[in-house]
Write an enzyme that holds these catalytic residues in place. Structure first.
Site, PDB file in Angstrom:
ATOM      1  N   ASP A  73      18.295 -22.002  -4.709  1.00 56.36           N
ATOM      2  CA  ASP A  73      17.953 -21.977  -3.291  1.00 56.36           C
ATOM      3  C   ASP A  73      16.426 -21.900  -3.201  1.00 56.36           C
ATOM      4  O   ASP A  73      15.719 -21.835  -4.207  1.00 56.36           O
ATOM      5  CB  ASP A  73      18.651 -20.812  -2.567  1.00 56.36           C
ATOM      6  CG  ASP A  73      18.771 -21.090  -1.058  1.00 56.36           C
ATOM      7  OD1 ASP A  73      18.063 -21.982  -0.554  1.00 56.36           O
ATOM      8  OD2 ASP A  73      19.558 -20.400  -0.379  1.00 56.36           O
TER       9      ASP A  73
HETATM   10  C1  BGC Z   1      18.794 -21.736   2.663  1.00 58.86           C
HETATM   11  C2  BGC Z   1      19.662 -22.874   2.176  1.00 58.86           C
HETATM   12  C3  BGC Z   1      19.046 -24.202   2.536  1.00 58.86           C
HETATM   13  C4  BGC Z   1      17.646 -24.256   1.965  1.00 58.86           C
HETATM   14  C5  BGC Z   1      16.931 -25.569   2.213  1.00 58.86           C
HETATM   15  C6  BGC Z   1      17.348 -21.909   2.263  1.00 58.86           C
HETATM   16  O1  BGC Z   1      16.520 -20.994   2.880  1.00 58.86           O
HETATM   17  O2  BGC Z   1      19.293 -20.525   2.168  1.00 58.86           O
HETATM   18  O3  BGC Z   1      20.950 -22.754   2.708  1.00 58.86           O
HETATM   19  O4  BGC Z   1      19.832 -25.243   2.048  1.00 58.86           O
HETATM   20  O5  BGC Z   1      16.883 -23.209   2.544  1.00 58.86           O
HETATM   21  O6  BGC Z   1      16.597 -25.733   3.526  1.00 58.86           O
END
Ligand code: BGC
Length: 740
Positions: free
Chosen positions: A288
């Site tokens: 993530d």
């Molecule tokens: C979130 C994810 C997301 C990623 C990209 C993160 O902060 O937890 O769910 O896919 O950002 O935007």
């Protein structure tokens, strides 16, 4: 206590002797020899820097100047971009990768396409409330079509975290609290996004997230620690991921949380032992947002180099946004301190997905497609259908709804009646406010001859009551009041957790004052989570949850309010009476002292009942249904057999309607304690007034399995209760016994 297995050891012996082993590998390995050869050949030509480049996903905001980015791409130091919505620029960057980098490996562009791309559908928690898996697959298919046309190859979805805490803002992104329903939803979404082949020009690769346990964040606070015993992890949190892997999901995202002391983005047990070892997953794992370097903040890595080592060793193949792999692993490999084999594995997995996505053959996006595809009529129709099916009717006193179409005047009051951005909901990056039909738009269109007295009353988070008078006047001058209140989109989603689940701002007071006028009130509640709405349910005539319903929300709400569509949605999360009851979910344990009203020393509170405000599976219709004639084929079923159970469901009201019929079981005695109820099946049926249907479910031993005292995945002999009913708190009850 009722005892079923007098000789406990005997049971254990049986379980062991029956060969009830850990689950077999489930992935769809389905490796194509041709792709494997191409991966191998390409890998053999790559420098270490190029390999680490493939393991790096960048976001534009961190390297602002295009020139620097372009040089990085040319040098093969980047393999992917995220949340990049400019098609022309995408093609320019892709051209550099394909035509100007040494090996011409295409970039893969990922984005959060969570509930639609341009055609925004209801938020995922709402979609789940439709219990319509075919429709949920369809919305994902449309999202894929639009996203691919916008130059997006890969979505960071579906989000399949089981969530049992409405304080957690991200509860809106998933299917709710139930593992069975969540697993079916995971499958539907993967099928919708990917089809049989995510290389198809109208499909995209999926990413199951957030592996794993993120929804168990302590106290419902985002990014917080989780402590999940392995049995609970395997029984509750992992099955949707396993289902998604079985369905062929291309990628998985490791989450932000730590679990039992080990951050998941550095968790080898999860990503290597379970995901690859047990499930045979062949795709790649993406971290993530900076979750690799956050291993430092978690306190398990001293610096970025250590973080890179931990994450890569654990099985994170691609690093999102942070750059510890490309910055540090090179030196370590050269010094012989990090095995090249781990990097080769990771790069092979990434290349495999790029080959399968068809990026080597079709790296560019045809800019002419997007205008033809976005917001196509069929997409909007499905958006309207999903919005209607996702709505949940909580109360309808004296059948106030559906409203008569010849009503003369309506007061439409509340901050959400005409707010475009709030209809879109959280995570609607490709959505546009101009595409939205608000409730005011929808009502005007449905009833061109009705006088609609619109008054905002207040903003969602307002502290001022300046708008109340106008709202009161509108109410007093109208035949009926419809209130559009609840949560704005920004109160939901990532990093938007709440400790108070009442209506925000002065909305509660607005509701009280409008109620005091004595007018009939319909509340249309917008929200992305369960709210504590006891007063509302007691005092207003009708309550309909519309969630954040997407671009067609206003039309769909009008359809429901005026009876074009009879609501059928059912909650997939429990609504608590107050925040103090949390965590509260339907499949809790019985405890050693189950509640007994005559005995104070049994499990309960002294200030509120144990029961929730609204149970999982609950939702009303304009018509009524009666359940009768529960039939259980036999009262004993053997380990190798299956059991059919049926019930008659009758539409006893005056409207045609749909009913979501639910099947629950309770494994009364186990080698470990078992939930008091577990959903094991459901079906959505349509019934005309007076019509009866007999619904039959078949249960097999596989449906009864769980992780037992020895952590084997088994069904255990003994007695079970079973219900077929309209929600998790009601239903016809029977029982059966699983025998040898
Ligand atoms: C979130 C994810 C997301 C990623 C990209 C993160 O902060 O937890 O769910 O896919 O950002 O935007």
């Amino acid at each position: 206590m009722k005892t079923r297995k007098a000789v406990f050891l005997g049971l254990l012996f049986f379980v062991v002797c029956c060969g009830c082993v850990k689950e077999a590998k489930v992935g769809k390995p389905n490796l194509s020899p041709d792709i494997e050869r191409r991966v191998e050949k390409l890998l053999a030509k790559m420098t270490l820097e190029e390999k680490l480049g493939q393991m790096s996903q960048m976001h534009e905001i961190y390297r602002k100047e295009s020139l620097i980015l372009e040089n990085e791409i040319r040098a093969g130091r980047v393999g992917s971009f995220l949340n990049f919505f400019d098609i022309e620029k995408r093609n320019r960057f892709q051209r550099i990768a394909v035509e100007q980098s040494r090996l011409g490996i295409p970039l893969i562009f990922g984005a959060d396409v969570i509930h639609g791309h341009r055609t925004i559908f209801p938020v995922p928690l709402a979609e789940a409330a439709s219990w319509n898996m075919a429709l949920a697959e369809r919305t994902a298919k449309i999202a894929a079509r639009e996203a691919r046309a916008a130059g997006i190859d890969w979505t960071f979805g579906p989000m399949i975290d089981i969530a049992r805490d409405p304080r957690w803002g991200r509860i809106v992104e998933g299917a709710g609290e139930d593992t069975y329903l969540g697993s079916l939803m995971a499958r539907a979404k993967v099928r919708g996004f990917q089809g049989d082949d995510y290389g198809d020009s109208e499909r995209i690769a999926a990413c199951l997230k957030h592996f794993a346990g993120y929804g168990a964040a302590q106290a419902g606070r985002d990014y917080h620690t989780t402590d999940i015993p392995e049995r609970v992890l395997r029984n509750v949190y992992l099955p949707p991921f396993k289902a998604g892997v079985e369905e062929g999901a291309a990628t998985i995202m490791s989450g932000f949380n730590d679990i039992n002391g080990v951050p998941v983005s550095g968790n080898r047990f999860l990503m290597t032992d379970i995901l690859r070892g047990e499930w045979g997953f062949e795709g790649f794992v993406l971290s993530d947002w900076k979750s690799v370097t956050q291993l430092i903040d978690h306190g398990v890595a001293e610096d970025e180099q250590a973080a890179a080592v931990i994450a890569a060793t654990a099985g994170v193949d691609m690093e999102m946004v942070s750059s510890s792999y490309i910055d540090h692993l090179d030196e370590l490999v050269r010094k012989g301190k990090f095995p090249l084999s781990i990097i080769d594995e990771a790069v092979s997995r990434i290349l495999r997905v790029k080959f399968r996505a068809g990026l080597f053959e079709n790296p560019y996006t045809d800019v002419a497609i997007a205008p033809k595809v976005m917001l196509a009529d069929e997409h909007l129709e499905i958006a309207r259908q999903m919005a209607r099916e996702s709505m949940v009717l909580l109360k309808n006193e004296n059948q106030l709804l559906p409203l008569k179409k010849n009503v003369k005047s309506i007061a439409l009051i509340g901050p959400l009646a005409n707010s475009r951005k709030d209809m879109l909901g959280t995570w609607s990056l490709g959505g546009r406010e101009e595409d939205v039909v608000t409730m005011l738009d929808g009502l005007k269109k449905a009833l061109p001859n009705c006088e609609i007295n619109y008054a905002k009353g207040c903003d969602v988070l307002d502290t001022s009551k300046d708008g109340f008078n106008e709202a009161l006047e509108a109410a007093n001058n109208s035949d009926v009041v419809i209130m559009a209140i609840g949560e704005s989109a920004e109160l939901n989603g990532e990093a938007h957790c709440r400790t108070n689940l009442d209506l925000p701002g002065v909305q509660r007071e607005l509701l009280h004052q409008i109620h005091a006028t004595g007018k009939d009130i319909v509340v249309v509640l917008f929200t992305g989570r369960p709210l504590t709405i006891g007063w509302m349910l007691e005092n207003v005539n009708s309550v309909l949850i519309a969630w954040h319903p997407g671009v067609q929300g206003g039309n769909a709400i009008a359809d429901v309010l005026f009876g074009e569509y009879n609501p059928a949605g059912k909650l997939t999360v429990t609504f608590p009476r107050n925040v103090g009851q949390i965590p509260i979910f339907y499949n809790m344990k019985n405890t050693g002292r189950p509640e007994d009203p005559t005995d104070p020393y049994t499990t309960k509170y002294i200030d509120v009942p144990n029961t929730p405000l609204l149970p999982f599976g609950f939702g009303l219709s304009y018509t009524t249904f009666e359940y009768e004639n529960l039939k259980i084929e036999k009262d004993k079923v053997s380990m190798s057999g299956s059991l059919t159970v049926s019930a008659d469901i009758k539409n006893t009201g005056k409207y045609p309607g749909e009913e979501i019929v639910q099947l629950y079981i309770h494994d009364i005695t186990g080698s470990v304690t078992r939930p008091v109820k577990e959903l094991k099946g459901f079906e959505k049926i349509s019934l005309k007034p007076g019509q009866t249907k007999t619904l039959t479910f078949t249960l097999s031993t596989d449906d009864l399995r769980f992780y037992d005292i020895n952590m084997n995945f088994v069904a255990e002999l003994g007695k079970f209760d079973l219900w077929i009913g309209p929600n998790s708190a009601e239903g016809l009850k029977g029982s059966f016994e699983l025998t040898n």
